[in-house]
Design an enzyme around this catalytic site. Structure first.
Site, PDB file in Angstrom:
ATOM      1  N   TYR A 144      20.899 -39.321  72.440  1.00 37.85           N
ATOM      2  CA  TYR A 144      19.693 -38.957  71.696  1.00 37.85           C
ATOM      3  C   TYR A 144      19.012 -40.235  71.236  1.00 37.85           C
ATOM      4  CZ  TYR A 144      16.739 -37.039  67.955  1.00 37.85           C
ATOM      5  OH  TYR A 144      15.684 -36.703  67.142  1.00 37.85           O
ATOM      6  N   ASP A 239      20.437 -48.529  72.140  1.00 36.48           N
ATOM      7  CA  ASP A 239      19.985 -47.789  70.964  1.00 36.48           C
ATOM      8  C   ASP A 239      21.138 -47.770  69.960  1.00 36.48           C
ATOM      9  OD1 ASP A 239      19.078 -46.125  69.031  1.00 36.48           O
ATOM     10  OD2 ASP A 239      18.599 -44.440  70.361  1.00 36.48           O
ATOM     11  N   LYS A 267      18.808 -46.014  60.409  1.00 38.19           N
ATOM     12  CA  LYS A 267      19.878 -45.516  59.535  1.00 38.19           C
ATOM     13  C   LYS A 267      20.379 -46.559  58.530  1.00 38.19           C
ATOM     14  CE  LYS A 267      20.597 -41.563  62.340  1.00 38.19           C
ATOM     15  NZ  LYS A 267      20.672 -41.301  63.756  1.00 38.19           N
TER      16      LYS A 267
HETATM   17  C1  LIG Z   1      19.280 -40.907  64.525  1.00 40.56           C
HETATM   18  C2  LIG Z   1      19.048 -41.558  65.833  1.00 40.56           C
HETATM   19  C3  LIG Z   1      17.747 -41.784  66.325  1.00 40.56           C
HETATM   20  C4  LIG Z   1      16.517 -41.280  65.610  1.00 40.56           C
HETATM   21  O1  LIG Z   1      16.341 -41.878  64.379  1.00 40.56           O
HETATM   22  P1  LIG Z   1      15.362 -41.154  63.309  1.00 40.56           P
HETATM   23  O2  LIG Z   1      15.368 -42.094  62.142  1.00 40.56           O
HETATM   24  O3  LIG Z   1      15.992 -39.830  63.022  1.00 40.56           O
HETATM   25  O4  LIG Z   1      14.045 -41.027  63.938  1.00 40.56           O
HETATM   26  C5  LIG Z   1      17.602 -42.487  67.498  1.00 40.56           C
HETATM   27  N1  LIG Z   1      18.676 -42.910  68.185  1.00 40.56           N
HETATM   28  C6  LIG Z   1      19.937 -42.710  67.755  1.00 40.56           C
HETATM   29  C7  LIG Z   1      21.083 -43.243  68.550  1.00 40.56           C
HETATM   30  C8  LIG Z   1      20.168 -42.014  66.572  1.00 40.56           C
HETATM   31  O5  LIG Z   1      21.424 -41.769  66.182  1.00 40.56           O
END
Ligand SMILES: *Cc1c(COP(=O)(O)O)cnc(C)c1O
Length: 432
Positions: A144, A239, A267
Site C-alpha cells: 500500500y 516506501d 508516520k
Molecule cells: C500509511 C502508509 C502510506 C500512506 O500514508 P498516509 O499518511 O496515510 O497518507 C503510504 N505507504 C505506506 C507504506 C504506509 O504504511
C-alpha cells in the site's frame, strides 16, 4: 466491557461523515464491528469515551513509537504553538529536520517535506517520471502506498496485461501506467521489465511490508530488484512511510543493506502530527522546483508544529542509547508469548515479526511470504479473535492484514497482560 457511548457516537457521526469515519480502516468493517471513539491516550494505553482502557498495538497506525503523549513531544508542540502555527515562509526547524533525516537515513542527500505519506509517494512518483522521462511504474500486490490514483490499481487478469482500477474514480488512462508484480517473486518483476523495455520510470515497494501484514523480503528478491533498476536506469523507491525510523534509525534499507534512489517517509516522522517526506539522491532531488522543472508544492508543508513534534521524536530515537534493541526485546517477548499460546491451544497460526512490527496470521500454511499466502488466512477467525481481545483490554488493528506496533512505552507488565489476555481470547474461541 460496554461500548454504549461509542455505539451512540458512531450512529451520530454517520449522519455527517461518510461511513462515520475520516479513514475507512477505522470503521472496524473488516472485523464486523463498531469502532471505538477514543478520548485520550497515554504511554501504551488508549481510553475510549466509555472509559474503557486498552493496551494499544495500533499506535495511530505506526507513528507512536514513543507511546502516546510523550512529555517532550507535548512540550515541543506547546512551545512552538505559542510562536505561531504556520507562516508559509521558511523556518529554521525545517533545515534542522532535513539535516537530521540526512544523518539518520544515509541514502537521503536532500529531502522535501509534505503533509502525509500519500503525498510523499505521489510526489516521489512524479519526480521519478520527470527525471527519467518515462511513464510506467511497477508496484507489488499487497503493498500500500497511500490513496493516489496511480497506486489504487490491481493487476489485470494475466500478469502481463494492463492494470485495472480497484476503486471507482480512477481512470483507465491512469491504470494503464501501473504494472503489478508479486512480492518475493523476482521473475514476475523481470518479466515486466522485459515486456516494457526502457519505459519503466520507477519501482515502488514496501521493503518490509506492513499493509498486507508483516512480510520480510527474501535477499535475492530485494537485491535483484536493485540490480534490475540499475540495469534499466529505473528509479527504485522504497516506501518507508511505515518502516522508516521504525525498524532502525535508517529504516528497513539499513537492515536489508539495499540502497534505494528515493525514500518516502511518514508516520513516525511527524510524531503524531500530519507529516510526510521524500528524499534521496541529490541528482534526482535537484529536478524538483524551484531548482528543477518538476513541480510540487504545499501551503502547510514543513509546518512548524509538525516539525517540532517530528524533530523531538526523531532526536529521541537518534540519541537514546539501545532504543531499538530495547524495543526489539519487548516485541520478542510478545512474539514468544503469543506463539506459546497458539501452540498450547493448538491453533493453526504463526507470527511474522521484524523489530517492533508483528502480525499474527491465522493460517494452516507453514509460512507467510507472499500476498497469495496472506490471502489463505482465516479472516473470520481473526475477526472473532479481534473482538475477544478488545473485550480483554487489547486494542489490535481491526484487520488480519495489518501490522501491530510495539512502542517503547509498553512495559513488561503490559506484554505479560497482553499474552494472558490473548490466551483467554483464544481459549474462548476454542470453546465456541
Ligand atoms: C500509511 C502508509 C502510506 C500512506 O500514508 P498516509 O499518511 O496515510 O497518507 C503510504 N505507504 C505506506 C507504506 C504506509 O504504511
Amino acid at each position: 466491557m460496554t461500548y454504549n457511548k461509542s455505539i451512540a457516537a458512531f450512529a451520530e457521526a454517520q449522519k455527517s461523515i461518510p461511513g462515520g469515519v475520516n479513514s475507512p480502516v477505522r470503521s472496524f468493517k473488516s472485523v464486523g464491528g463498531q469502532p471505538l471513539f477514543i478520548s485520550k491516550a497515554s504511554g501504551s494505553k488508549v481510553t475510549d469515551i466509555d472509559g474503557n482502557e486498552f493496551i494499544d498495538y495500533v499506535g495511530s497506525w505506526g507513528p507512536m513509537i514513543l507511546g502516546h503523549t510523550h512529555p517532550d513531544v507535548v512540550a515541543a508542540i506547546q512551545k512552538t504553538a505559542a510562536f505561531g502555527a504556520s507562516f508559509g515562509a521558511p523556518t529554521l526547524l525545517e533545515t534542522e529536520m532535513a539535516e537530521l533525516i540526512k544523518e539518520m537515513v544515509p541514502s537521503i542527500e536532500s529531502v522535501r517535506m509534505v503533509n502525509s505519506g500519500t503525498e510523499a509517494t505521489m510526489s516521489a512518483l512524479r519526480l521519478a517520471r520527470g527525471y527519467t522521462g518515462r511513464d510506467l511504474v511497477i508496484k507489488f500486490e499487497g503493498c500500500y502506498h497511500g490513496h493516489n490514483d496511480s497506486f489504487l490499481i490491481e493487476a489485470g487478469s494475466g500478469a502481463l496485461t494492463f492494470g485495472i482500477p480497484n476503486t471507482p474514480g480512477v481512470t483507465k488512462g491512469t491504470a494503464k501506467d501501473t504494472l503489478t508484480a508479486k512480492f518475493n517473486d523476482l521473475p514476475s518483476v523481470i518479466q515486466l521489465f522485459e515486456k516494457n523495455k526502457d519505459q519503466i520510470a520507477a519501482v515502488i515497494i514496501e521493503p518490509v511490508t506492513g499493509n498486507m501484514g508483516v512480510i520480510t523480503p527474501e535477499k535475492e528478491f530485494i537485491e535483484g530488484i536493485r540490480k534490475l533498476c540499475d540495469d534499466n536506469k529505473t528509479v527504485l523507491i522504497f516506501d518507508e512511510v511505515m518502516t522508516g525510523f521504525r525498524l532502525s534509525k535508517g529504516g528497513a534499507q539499513t537492515i536489508l543493506g539495499v540502497t534505494p534512489d528515493l525514500t518516502t517517509l511518514g508516520k513516525i516522522i511527524g510524531g503524531g502530527l500530519p507529516v510526510g517526506a521524500y528524499g534521496g539522491k541529490l541528482e534526482i532531488m535537484n529536478e524538483l522546483a524551484p531548482k528543477g522543472p518538476v513541480y510540487q508544492a504545499g501551503t502547510l508543508s514543513g509546518n512548524p508544529l509538525a516539525m517540532s513534534a517530528g524533530l523531538t521524536t526523531l532526536k529521541l530515537l537518534n540519541e537514546t542509547e539501545n532504543f531499538y534493541s530495547d524495543l526489539d526485546a519487548k516485541a520478542a517477548l510478545l512474539e514468544e508469548g503469543l506463539q506459546n499460546n497458539l501452540k498450547e491451544l493448538n491453533f493453526k497460526g504463526l507470527i511474522n515479526r521484524i523489530g517492533s512490527m508483528f502480525t499474527l496470521f491465522f493460517t494452516e500454511e507453514e509460512s507467510v511470504n507472499s500476498f497469495a499466502d496472506v490471502c489463505k488466512c482465516d479472516t473470520n477467525l481473526f475477526g472473532q479473535y479481534f473482538k475477544m481481545s478488545l473485550d480483554s483490554g487489547i486494542y489490535l488493528a481491526p484487520s488480519q492484514f495489518e501490522a501491530g506496533f510495539v512502542s517503547i512505552a509498553h512495559s513488561e507488565k503490559d506484554i505479560e497482560n497482553t499474552v494472558k489476555a490473548s490466551y483467554m481470547a483464544l481459549k474462548q474461541l476454542k470453546n465456541k
